[in-house]
Design a protein around this motif. Structure first.
Motif, PDB file in Angstrom:
ATOM      1  N   PHE A 175      29.900  -7.521   1.848  1.00 23.64           N
ATOM      2  CA  PHE A 175      28.983  -7.939   0.797  1.00 23.64           C
ATOM      3  C   PHE A 175      29.061  -6.971  -0.378  1.00 23.64           C
ATOM      4  CE2 PHE A 175      27.083  -9.252   4.893  1.00 23.64           C
ATOM      5  CZ  PHE A 175      27.164 -10.632   4.729  1.00 23.64           C
ATOM      6  N   LYS A 176      29.257  -7.504  -1.580  1.00 25.32           N
ATOM      7  CA  LYS A 176      29.436  -6.680  -2.766  1.00 25.32           C
ATOM      8  C   LYS A 176      28.238  -6.689  -3.702  1.00 25.32           C
ATOM      9  CE  LYS A 176      33.537  -5.876  -1.231  1.00 25.32           C
ATOM     10  NZ  LYS A 176      33.787  -4.579  -0.540  1.00 25.32           N
ATOM     11  N   SER A 177      27.194  -7.450  -3.341  1.00 24.79           N
ATOM     12  CA  SER A 177      26.007  -7.538  -4.200  1.00 24.79           C
ATOM     13  C   SER A 177      24.858  -8.136  -3.389  1.00 24.79           C
ATOM     14  CB  SER A 177      26.285  -8.421  -5.416  1.00 24.79           C
ATOM     15  OG  SER A 177      26.450  -9.773  -5.012  1.00 24.79           O
ATOM     16  N   PRO A 178      23.636  -7.972  -3.880  1.00 23.09           N
ATOM     17  CA  PRO A 178      22.515  -8.627  -3.189  1.00 23.09           C
ATOM     18  C   PRO A 178      22.680 -10.139  -3.116  1.00 23.09           C
ATOM     19  CG  PRO A 178      21.707  -7.021  -4.763  1.00 23.09           C
ATOM     20  CD  PRO A 178      23.173  -7.157  -5.006  1.00 23.09           C
ATOM     21  N   ASN A 179      23.229 -10.723  -4.161  1.00 20.19           N
ATOM     22  CA  ASN A 179      23.434 -12.166  -4.151  1.00 20.19           C
ATOM     23  C   ASN A 179      24.388 -12.567  -3.035  1.00 20.19           C
ATOM     24  OD1 ASN A 179      25.148 -14.705  -5.141  1.00 20.19           O
ATOM     25  ND2 ASN A 179      23.107 -14.836  -6.059  1.00 20.19           N
ATOM     26  N   VAL A 220      24.747 -11.005  -0.226  1.00 22.85           N
ATOM     27  CA  VAL A 220      23.990 -10.919   1.018  1.00 22.85           C
ATOM     28  C   VAL A 220      23.181 -12.200   1.215  1.00 22.85           C
ATOM     29  CG1 VAL A 220      22.181  -9.685   2.279  1.00 22.85           C
ATOM     30  CG2 VAL A 220      23.852  -8.399   0.931  1.00 22.85           C
ATOM     31  N   GLY A 221      22.539 -12.641   0.143  1.00 25.57           N
ATOM     32  CA  GLY A 221      21.766 -13.874   0.205  1.00 25.57           C
ATOM     33  C   GLY A 221      22.630 -15.072   0.559  1.00 25.57           C
ATOM     34  N   GLN A 222      23.806 -15.137  -0.053  1.00 24.31           N
ATOM     35  CA  GLN A 222      24.718 -16.239   0.258  1.00 24.31           C
ATOM     36  C   GLN A 222      25.130 -16.201   1.720  1.00 24.31           C
ATOM     37  OE1 GLN A 222      25.506 -18.683  -1.696  1.00 24.31           O
ATOM     38  NE2 GLN A 222      24.951 -17.957  -3.745  1.00 24.31           N
ATOM     39  N   GLY A 223      25.332 -14.983   2.243  1.00 28.43           N
ATOM     40  CA  GLY A 223      25.703 -14.841   3.648  1.00 28.43           C
ATOM     41  C   GLY A 223      24.588 -15.308   4.576  1.00 28.43           C
ATOM     42  N   VAL A 230      19.396 -25.649   1.145  1.00 28.38           N
ATOM     43  CA  VAL A 230      19.300 -24.196   0.999  1.00 28.38           C
ATOM     44  C   VAL A 230      20.046 -23.795  -0.263  1.00 28.38           C
ATOM     45  CG1 VAL A 230      19.802 -21.944   2.027  1.00 28.38           C
ATOM     46  CG2 VAL A 230      19.245 -23.892   3.508  1.00 28.38           C
ATOM     47  N   SER A 231      19.439 -22.910  -1.049  1.00 24.92           N
ATOM     48  CA  SER A 231      20.097 -22.397  -2.245  1.00 24.92           C
ATOM     49  C   SER A 231      19.775 -20.917  -2.385  1.00 24.92           C
ATOM     50  CB  SER A 231      19.647 -23.168  -3.495  1.00 24.92           C
ATOM     51  OG  SER A 231      18.249 -22.989  -3.700  1.00 24.92           O
ATOM     52  N   VAL A 232      20.546 -20.228  -3.214  1.00 24.28           N
ATOM     53  CA  VAL A 232      20.344 -18.790  -3.429  1.00 24.28           C
ATOM     54  C   VAL A 232      20.135 -18.548  -4.911  1.00 24.28           C
ATOM     55  CG1 VAL A 232      21.307 -16.476  -3.150  1.00 24.28           C
ATOM     56  CG2 VAL A 232      21.782 -18.244  -1.443  1.00 24.28           C
ATOM     57  N   ALA A 233      19.101 -17.812  -5.257  1.00 23.38           N
ATOM     58  CA  ALA A 233      18.774 -17.533  -6.657  1.00 23.38           C
ATOM     59  C   ALA A 233      18.765 -16.034  -6.904  1.00 23.38           C
ATOM     60  CB  ALA A 233      17.402 -18.120  -7.001  1.00 23.38           C
ATOM     61  N   GLY A 234      19.198 -15.649  -8.147  1.00 24.59           N
ATOM     62  CA  GLY A 234      19.095 -14.261  -8.567  1.00 24.59           C
ATOM     63  C   GLY A 234      19.732 -13.304  -7.582  1.00 24.59           C
TER      64      GLY A 234
END
Length: 631
Positions: A107-111, A113-116, A130-134
């Motif tokens: 994981f290269k960013s918080p986003n 991590v969220g996508q994972g 399910v979606s990921v924001a910010g």
């Protein structure tokens, strides 16, 4: 929890560093709720249901476990949302990123991590999208069919099936607790109705609640009172309820005045305490008679408020005090200080006095004995004390003493545990403590009678006396008047002061019990006008959430058990009041945009009306308010 800040993040794509302040604030709220609910549910057993939030949290926990198998302590941070991107939101990504940043990771960013997390969520009929924001906020939209089925099952099986699990089997709630020989006044109102509401919520969650009325029925004041009674009425023998004890308030004031001004009487009063506590028959009879008269006065209030309590006053615990003090002493906690026995507590400037220098006991010794009894005899896992915030230091000190002696665990969320539920003052319109014009504290019976009288007059002004039978008018006036008094108190955060205002609490508009009771009656009227058998519709019909406002209403309904969880986490009935008011507003929006009677969707929408009425009635019940079924 409101998610507007995440909505703005998704739209504006603000830099992660800017959003981190909002994230930390939100994370603090969510993690507190999650930890508290986990503590409540860790020992949970029984038939109680899993809330939608917990269902989502279980899915997230599975996802976290598959992504980070080496971190067993990673708990899901899930909260309800109000934006269009999701119904619930997982907020773990930024916390995880702060731990793994700079380390070898996929994981290269918080986003990322969220996508994972989003991809690792197991398939479930609960989830639609399910979606990921910010910076990694995972938004989860629930399946309509899952929400529809949940509502329909509640209608068929009963709202009791929505009771959440709080992980406690038996609790003591110590509330009301007036003093014998003194009338209940407005100051007792908050303890009585807050304690009753907390008890009702726990009982709804299948907790056995021991409702305890820890009345002040022991101590120096009774020696003073009885000695005065004997001097003024020397022939009084306690065999009948003479006028001397019919007006205990005046008797108490007169005895207190003589106690303060006449040294010889003070000595006699002190000796009377010794005789009373020693079991002298004449003094015991007088004490029992005084207690009996007081109880009848208290029962007038409890009957009006429909509050049930079991009295175990200070005198009940008095025989247990010596052994409790001995146990404290044997463990090295008790020290001598200026002739008194005290417990020194770290961080406190003053010690906890457990035996006065004259050898007498006090509130601390009685409370310690009561706690010992509740833990060892009544086997309570959670003891809740409902008193004004002015007693916070006392409870903090005696809870600390109980932990030092080993009665309570060091962790405040472990079982058994104790909680002080503090509340603020009731103020008058002048911003000062609520009193009568003669500066006397307002009698609670008088206050409740006035609330009923005003409500009855309001119904008469609307012509209800011509339409209703006399007993129906009386019942409605009681429901409105007493309900208004309760709700005006309970809707406020209990830790704050609130202003007692009849005009505001009896207003038919805004966030009042009157408005909500009328809203419920209107829903019942809609169902009656349809002339449909609602029980038959439950059997043959289904709930279908097609219109946007149908879905908003359905989602609000299924969150009811989460509201109970949240209200019990911090013991705040105001959370339930806010939910109830919002439910009425959400229903109004639904009804104004979705035709019910005579529409193609009539069956589904009548079921939604019934579900709303059922949840409103349960909210009323948990607040101690009697519902109205007609206008």
């Amino acid at each position: 929890m409101q998610c507007a800040c995440f909505h703005q993040l998704a739209l504006c794509r603000k830099r992660i560093s800017t959003s981190f302040v909002s994230y930390k604030y939100t994370l603090k709220k969510v993690s507190h709720t999650q930890r508290s609910l986990q503590a409540l549910a860790d020992t949970a057993t029984g038939p109680n249901m899993t809330t939608p939030r917990q269902h989502v949290a279980n899915l997230v926990k599975e996802a976290l476990g598959s992504l980070f198998p080496d971190d067993d302590g990673m708990e899901p941070l899930v909260a309800a949302c109000t934006n269009k991107f999701g119904d619930y939101q997982c907020n773990n990504a930024m916390g995880i990123w702060s731990k793994i940043k700079g380390k070898s990771s996929d994981f290269k960013s918080p986003n990322a991590v969220g996508q994972g997390i989003a991809k690792a969520l197991p398939a479930s009929p609960l989830v639609d999208k399910v979606s990921v924001a910010g910076p990694g906020f995972v938004n989860i939209i629930l399946s309509n069919s899952w929400v529809e089925e949940r509502i329909h099952n509640m209608l068929v099986d009963g709202v009791a099936t929505w009771a959440p699990n709080v992980g406690v089997k038996r609790a003591v709630v110590d509330f009301s607790s007036p003093n014998i020989a003194k009338e209940m006044h407005v100051g007792h109102l908050r303890s009585t109705i807050i304690g009753d509401s907390i008890s009702r919520m726990l009982e709804f969650c299948n907790v056995e609640v021991l409702r305890r009325n820890h009345v002040g029925d022991w101590g120096t004041q009774f020696g003073m009172l009885i000695e005065y009674l004997f001097e003024e009425y020397p022939q009084w023998d306690g065999s009948s309820e003479e006028h001397a004890v019919d007006k205990l308030q005046e008797l108490y004031k007169a005895s207190k005045k003589r106690f303060d001004e006449v040294p010889i009487f003070k000595e006699k009063a002190q000796q009377a305490v010794v005789l009373l506590q020693g079991g002298d028959e004449r003094y015991r009879k007088a004490w029992q008679q005084i207690c009996s008269v007081s109880r009848k006065e208290f029962d007038q209030v409890y009957k009006r408020l429909k509050v049930s309590l079991e009295e175990k006053g200070e005198s009940f615990y008095n025989p247990y005090i010596p052994a409790v003090i001995q146990e404290l002493d044997s463990k090295g906690l008790v020290a001598e200080s200026e002739g008194a026995k005290v417990i020194h507590l770290e961080g406190q400037n003053i010690p906890l006095i457990v035996v006065k220098k004259d050898g007498g006991f006090n509130y601390a010794s009685t409370d310690l004995a009561a706690l010992w009894y509740r833990l060892n005899v009544e086997k309570a896992e959670w003891i809740v004390y409902v008193t004004d915030v002015g007693q916070s230091l006392h409870f903090e000190m005696f809870f600390t003493a109980a932990r030092r002696v080993g009665w309570l665990p060091k962790g405040t969320r472990e079982l058994p545990r104790t909680t002080h539920v503090g509340f603020g003052l009731v103020l008058g319109l002048d911003g000062k403590r609520f009193r009568t014009r003669s500066t006397e504290v307002v009698r609670l019976v008088d206050l409740l009678d006035e609330a009923k009288s005003r409500s009855k007059q309001g119904l008469i002004d609307r012509g209800r006396d011509d339409e209703w039978e006399a007993d129906e008018l009386e019942q409605a006036a009681e429901a409105l008047g007493y309900g208004a008094v309760k709700y005006a108190d309970l809707k406020n955060n209990r830790t704050t002061n609130y202003t007692f205002n009849f005009d505001q609490m009896l207003d038919v508009r805004g966030n009042t019990a009157v408005y909500l009771l009328y809203a419920h009656a209107r829903i019942c009227s809609i169902i009656r006008k349809s002339e449909k058998d609602i029980e038959e519709l439950k059997r043959i019909g289904n709930v279908n959430l097609v219109h946007e406002n149908e879905r908003v209403l359905g989602l609000h309904l299924i969150r009811f058990p989460e509201i109970i969880e949240d209200a019990l986490t911090d013991l705040l009935p105001s959370i339930l009041c806010e939910y109830l008011y919002n439910l009425s507003e959400v229903f109004t929006k639904f009804y104004s945009t979705c035709k019910v009677v005579g529409s193609e969707e009539e069956t589904s929408r009548l079921l939604l009306c019934e579900a709303t009425a059922v949840i409103m009635r349960k909210c009323f019940s948990l607040l101690g308010i009697t519902p109205l079924y007609r206008l």
